[in-house]
Write a protein that holds these residues in place. Structure first.
Motif, PDB file in Angstrom:
ATOM      1  N   SER A 166      -6.987 -53.485 -23.785  1.00  0.00           N
ATOM      2  CA  SER A 166      -5.667 -53.223 -23.245  1.00  0.00           C
ATOM      3  C   SER A 166      -5.333 -51.748 -23.447  1.00  0.00           C
ATOM      4  O   SER A 166      -5.262 -51.273 -24.584  1.00  0.00           O
ATOM      5  N   VAL A 167      -5.150 -51.039 -22.350  1.00  0.00           N
ATOM      6  CA  VAL A 167      -4.972 -49.588 -22.382  1.00  0.00           C
ATOM      7  C   VAL A 167      -3.494 -49.249 -22.174  1.00  0.00           C
ATOM      8  O   VAL A 167      -2.907 -49.638 -21.166  1.00  0.00           O
ATOM      9  N   SER A 168      -2.933 -48.539 -23.144  1.00  0.00           N
ATOM     10  CA  SER A 168      -1.528 -48.141 -23.026  1.00  0.00           C
ATOM     11  C   SER A 168      -1.245 -46.951 -23.924  1.00  0.00           C
ATOM     12  O   SER A 168      -1.977 -46.690 -24.874  1.00  0.00           O
ATOM     13  N   LEU A 169      -0.181 -46.260 -23.632  1.00  0.00           N
ATOM     14  CA  LEU A 169       0.247 -45.184 -24.523  1.00  0.00           C
ATOM     15  C   LEU A 169       0.873 -45.758 -25.784  1.00  0.00           C
ATOM     16  O   LEU A 169       0.821 -45.139 -26.845  1.00  0.00           O
ATOM     17  N   SER A 170       1.436 -46.956 -25.682  1.00  0.00           N
ATOM     18  CA  SER A 170       2.021 -47.602 -26.864  1.00  0.00           C
ATOM     19  C   SER A 170       0.977 -47.793 -27.958  1.00  0.00           C
ATOM     20  O   SER A 170       1.298 -47.783 -29.138  1.00  0.00           O
ATOM     21  N   ALA A 171      -0.270 -47.965 -27.574  1.00  0.00           N
ATOM     22  CA  ALA A 171      -1.338 -48.198 -28.541  1.00  0.00           C
ATOM     23  C   ALA A 171      -1.580 -47.000 -29.451  1.00  0.00           C
ATOM     24  O   ALA A 171      -2.143 -47.157 -30.531  1.00  0.00           O
TER      25      ALA A 171
ATOM     26  N   VAL B 167       7.817 -40.610 -23.839  1.00  0.00           N
ATOM     27  CA  VAL B 167       6.637 -40.380 -24.664  1.00  0.00           C
ATOM     28  C   VAL B 167       6.770 -39.145 -25.535  1.00  0.00           C
ATOM     29  O   VAL B 167       6.568 -39.193 -26.747  1.00  0.00           O
ATOM     30  N   MET B 168       7.092 -38.036 -24.943  1.00  0.00           N
ATOM     31  CA  MET B 168       7.107 -36.792 -25.704  1.00  0.00           C
ATOM     32  C   MET B 168       8.178 -36.797 -26.774  1.00  0.00           C
ATOM     33  O   MET B 168       8.008 -36.211 -27.834  1.00  0.00           O
ATOM     34  N   LYS B 169       9.282 -37.462 -26.505  1.00  0.00           N
ATOM     35  CA  LYS B 169      10.358 -37.532 -27.487  1.00  0.00           C
ATOM     36  C   LYS B 169       9.885 -38.268 -28.742  1.00  0.00           C
ATOM     37  O   LYS B 169      10.291 -37.945 -29.846  1.00  0.00           O
ATOM     38  N   ARG B 170       9.006 -39.247 -28.553  1.00  0.00           N
ATOM     39  CA  ARG B 170       8.520 -40.041 -29.679  1.00  0.00           C
ATOM     40  C   ARG B 170       7.339 -39.401 -30.389  1.00  0.00           C
ATOM     41  O   ARG B 170       7.220 -39.482 -31.590  1.00  0.00           O
ATOM     42  N   SER B 171       6.434 -38.810 -29.609  1.00  0.00           N
ATOM     43  CA  SER B 171       5.203 -38.340 -30.244  1.00  0.00           C
ATOM     44  C   SER B 171       5.103 -36.828 -30.331  1.00  0.00           C
ATOM     45  O   SER B 171       4.478 -36.311 -31.242  1.00  0.00           O
ATOM     46  N   GLY B 172       5.641 -36.148 -29.359  1.00  0.00           N
ATOM     47  CA  GLY B 172       5.514 -34.706 -29.319  1.00  0.00           C
ATOM     48  C   GLY B 172       4.077 -34.252 -29.152  1.00  0.00           C
ATOM     49  O   GLY B 172       3.757 -33.085 -29.283  1.00  0.00           O
TER      50      GLY B 172
ATOM     51  N   ALA C 230       2.069 -34.437 -26.445  1.00  0.00           N
ATOM     52  CA  ALA C 230       1.593 -34.002 -25.139  1.00  0.00           C
ATOM     53  C   ALA C 230       2.429 -32.839 -24.624  1.00  0.00           C
ATOM     54  O   ALA C 230       3.611 -32.739 -24.881  1.00  0.00           O
ATOM     55  N   SER C 231       1.783 -31.998 -23.884  1.00  0.00           N
ATOM     56  CA  SER C 231       2.447 -30.873 -23.263  1.00  0.00           C
ATOM     57  C   SER C 231       2.496 -31.102 -21.761  1.00  0.00           C
ATOM     58  O   SER C 231       1.475 -31.441 -21.167  1.00  0.00           O
ATOM     59  N   PRO C 232       3.653 -30.951 -21.129  1.00  0.00           N
ATOM     60  CA  PRO C 232       3.738 -31.216 -19.690  1.00  0.00           C
ATOM     61  C   PRO C 232       2.975 -30.200 -18.844  1.00  0.00           C
ATOM     62  O   PRO C 232       2.843 -30.376 -17.661  1.00  0.00           O
ATOM     63  N   GLU C 233       2.438 -29.173 -19.470  1.00  0.00           N
ATOM     64  CA  GLU C 233       1.682 -28.180 -18.715  1.00  0.00           C
ATOM     65  C   GLU C 233       0.242 -28.625 -18.467  1.00  0.00           C
ATOM     66  O   GLU C 233      -0.442 -28.046 -17.647  1.00  0.00           O
ATOM     67  N   ARG C 234      -0.225 -29.632 -19.199  1.00  0.00           N
ATOM     68  CA  ARG C 234      -1.608 -30.060 -19.002  1.00  0.00           C
ATOM     69  C   ARG C 234      -1.740 -31.562 -19.229  1.00  0.00           C
ATOM     70  O   ARG C 234      -0.921 -32.180 -19.894  1.00  0.00           O
ATOM     71  N   ASP C 235      -2.810 -32.132 -18.666  1.00  0.00           N
ATOM     72  CA  ASP C 235      -3.096 -33.551 -18.860  1.00  0.00           C
ATOM     73  C   ASP C 235      -3.547 -33.778 -20.298  1.00  0.00           C
ATOM     74  O   ASP C 235      -4.119 -32.887 -20.931  1.00  0.00           O
ATOM     75  N   SER C 236      -3.302 -34.977 -20.802  1.00  0.00           N
ATOM     76  CA  SER C 236      -3.699 -35.322 -22.164  1.00  0.00           C
ATOM     77  C   SER C 236      -4.360 -36.684 -22.173  1.00  0.00           C
ATOM     78  O   SER C 236      -3.863 -37.628 -21.558  1.00  0.00           O
ATOM     79  N   GLU C 237      -5.478 -36.793 -22.879  1.00  0.00           N
ATOM     80  CA  GLU C 237      -6.198 -38.054 -23.000  1.00  0.00           C
ATOM     81  C   GLU C 237      -6.083 -38.543 -24.435  1.00  0.00           C
ATOM     82  O   GLU C 237      -6.311 -37.772 -25.371  1.00  0.00           O
ATOM     83  N   PHE C 238      -5.728 -39.809 -24.602  1.00  0.00           N
ATOM     84  CA  PHE C 238      -5.517 -40.393 -25.928  1.00  0.00           C
ATOM     85  C   PHE C 238      -6.535 -41.481 -26.262  1.00  0.00           C
ATOM     86  O   PHE C 238      -6.386 -42.173 -27.260  1.00  0.00           O
ATOM     87  N   THR C 239      -7.544 -41.646 -25.441  1.00  0.00           N
ATOM     88  CA  THR C 239      -8.543 -42.682 -25.655  1.00  0.00           C
ATOM     89  C   THR C 239      -9.419 -42.333 -26.860  1.00  0.00           C
ATOM     90  O   THR C 239      -9.976 -41.247 -26.928  1.00  0.00           O
ATOM     91  N   ASP C 240      -9.538 -43.266 -27.784  1.00  0.00           N
ATOM     92  CA  ASP C 240     -10.395 -43.108 -28.959  1.00  0.00           C
ATOM     93  C   ASP C 240     -11.767 -43.693 -28.611  1.00  0.00           C
ATOM     94  O   ASP C 240     -12.003 -44.894 -28.725  1.00  0.00           O
ATOM     95  N   TRP C 241     -12.663 -42.821 -28.161  1.00  0.00           N
ATOM     96  CA  TRP C 241     -13.983 -43.249 -27.682  1.00  0.00           C
ATOM     97  C   TRP C 241     -14.816 -43.856 -28.811  1.00  0.00           C
ATOM     98  O   TRP C 241     -15.602 -44.786 -28.566  1.00  0.00           O
ATOM     99  N   ASN C 242     -14.654 -43.380 -30.031  1.00  0.00           N
ATOM    100  CA  ASN C 242     -15.391 -43.955 -31.167  1.00  0.00           C
ATOM    101  C   ASN C 242     -14.932 -45.378 -31.452  1.00  0.00           C
ATOM    102  O   ASN C 242     -15.748 -46.258 -31.741  1.00  0.00           O
TER     103      ASN C 242
END
Length: 176
Positions: free
Chosen positions: A87-92, A143-148, A150-162
């Motif tokens: 299950s893929v989400s930013l909440s994770a 999202v940004m208010k909670r985590s800070g 990510a920057s809106p100037e660039r894409d951000s990936e949060f997937t933990d490949w390991n």
């Protein structure tokens, strides 16, 4: 083993995760078929597969309708063979939202009658370069208010490949 990966994606990150998973499984000597839930082949013979991985992203607290429909239609088969849910989400990835991410999964599997052997909550991505103004403002606010993170100037990936690699390896061990 012959494994089917069915995925549902909205912005493309879950497709990337599913493709990576397929490659990882093939590198371990198994056969894999990768299918987009929005374009499933009508002649797909599900009985030919030994195990199943379903990967789906969460948007507005729900997984894709195409994934929900697929799992609901085939929950008896999925329950009878080794199966897993990613299950893929930013909440994770947001510390104060992981409980919410688990609720999305709990609601989903309850609604479709599926009992996957394993589940993984996995972070997705933010694609600021692809958002319209409204989407960007919503993401900034929530999202940004909670985590800070990510920057809106660039894409951000949060997937933990390991974490994904460990999950897939454990699934292969239990499925084999």
């Amino acid at each position: 083993m012959n494994i089917l990966i069915v995925y549902g994606t909205t912005e493309g990150q879950t497709r990337k995760i599913a493709a990576w998973t397929a490659t990882h499984i093939r590198e371990r000597g198994h056969q894999v078929e990768l299918q987009d839930s929005a374009a499933l082949a009508s002649d797909l013979k599900l009985g030919a597969f030994h195990a199943f991985i379903v990967a789906a992203s969460v948007h507005h607290k729900h997984h894709q309708d195409t994934i929900t429909n697929f799992v609901f239609a085939h929950h008896e088969l999925l329950n009878s063979k080794p199966s897993a849910l990613v299950s893929v989400s930013l909440s994770a990835v947001l510390e104060d939202e992981k409980t919410e991410a688990q609720k999305y999964v709990d609601h989903f599997v309850s609604a479709v009658g599926w009992q996957p052997r394993m589940t993984l909550l996995l972070g997705g991505a933010l694609r600021f370069t692809e958002y319209d103004y409204f989407q960007e403002q919503v993401v900034k606010f929530i999202v940004m208010k909670r985590s800070g993170a990510a920057s809106p100037e660039r894409d951000s990936e949060f997937t933990d490949w390991n974490a994904l690699a460990d999950f897939v390896d454990r699934f292969l061990e239990t499925a084999g």
